[in-house]
Design an enzyme around this catalytic site. Sequence first.
Site, short mmCIF file in Angstrom:
data_model
loop_
_atom_site.label_atom_id
_atom_site.label_comp_id
_atom_site.label_asym_id
_atom_site.label_seq_id
_atom_site.Cartn_x
_atom_site.Cartn_y
_atom_site.Cartn_z
N CYS A 153 0.85 -1.19 0.00
CA CYS A 153 0.00 0.00 0.00
C CYS A 153 0.89 1.25 0.00
O CYS A 153 1.61 1.48 -0.96
CB CYS A 153 -0.99 -0.04 1.16
N HIS B 5 -3.72 -4.26 -0.35
CA HIS B 5 -3.30 -4.87 0.91
C HIS B 5 -3.17 -6.37 0.69
O HIS B 5 -4.13 -7.13 0.84
CB HIS B 5 -4.29 -4.56 2.02
N GLU C 5 -1.85 -8.54 2.47
CA GLU C 5 -2.09 -9.32 3.70
C GLU C 5 -3.58 -9.49 3.99
O GLU C 5 -3.95 -10.31 4.83
CB GLU C 5 -1.39 -8.65 4.89
#
Length: 216
Positions: free
Chosen positions: A87, A196, A198
């Site tokens: 990001c 993102h 994750e």
Amino acid sequence: MKIAVVDYGSGNLASASRALALAAERAGLDATVDVTADPDAVAAADRIVLPGQGAFADCAAGLDAVAGMRQAIETATAGGTPFLGICVGMQLMAERGLEHAVNAPFGTPGFGWIKGDITEMPALGLRLPQMGWNGLDFASGVHPLLQGLEPGDHVYFVHSYALTQGVPHETIATTDYGGPVPAIVVAGNRAGTQFHVEKSQDVGLRILSNFLRWSP
């Protein structure tokens, strides 16, 4: 394998470290994940991950506030250590960020590893921030980070600013939000995801596993 997740007061550190640990397990790698504000630990790592949330200028200031951290990242990656920015961590790879251009007309300097500026997305007729799941557009086989993925696979975005004026060969995947938006950038051993990774479930874990196995 030692994976350093850089702690500089910005970024989803817990989620990033958990996702990296799971990605390493899925890849069959013996890895330790260290969330650290210690430049020496970052310099000694086999992989460096730089998460980021919020404004470009704030993240850049937070990074600079950790004595020796920017230099440790610069030196390690110049020596070949693979790097992943997430990001705003990806945005910091660019030449500058312009989100505070009224107060700082020349913008905030980034690492300068990739060409281009971070500017507000035009996204005509669409809401900002871009928030939610969106598909990736890329050429099959374009890069090892995308191994095992298919064009159209969805990942999770939250951002109002994006890379502009970049060079095509440094963008290996885009998404569509009122036009093409750079989603994954790569310059040598330094890579970044605007989304993102994750929070992107199985697709994100696949990208992280690919990053951990990557030998640029």
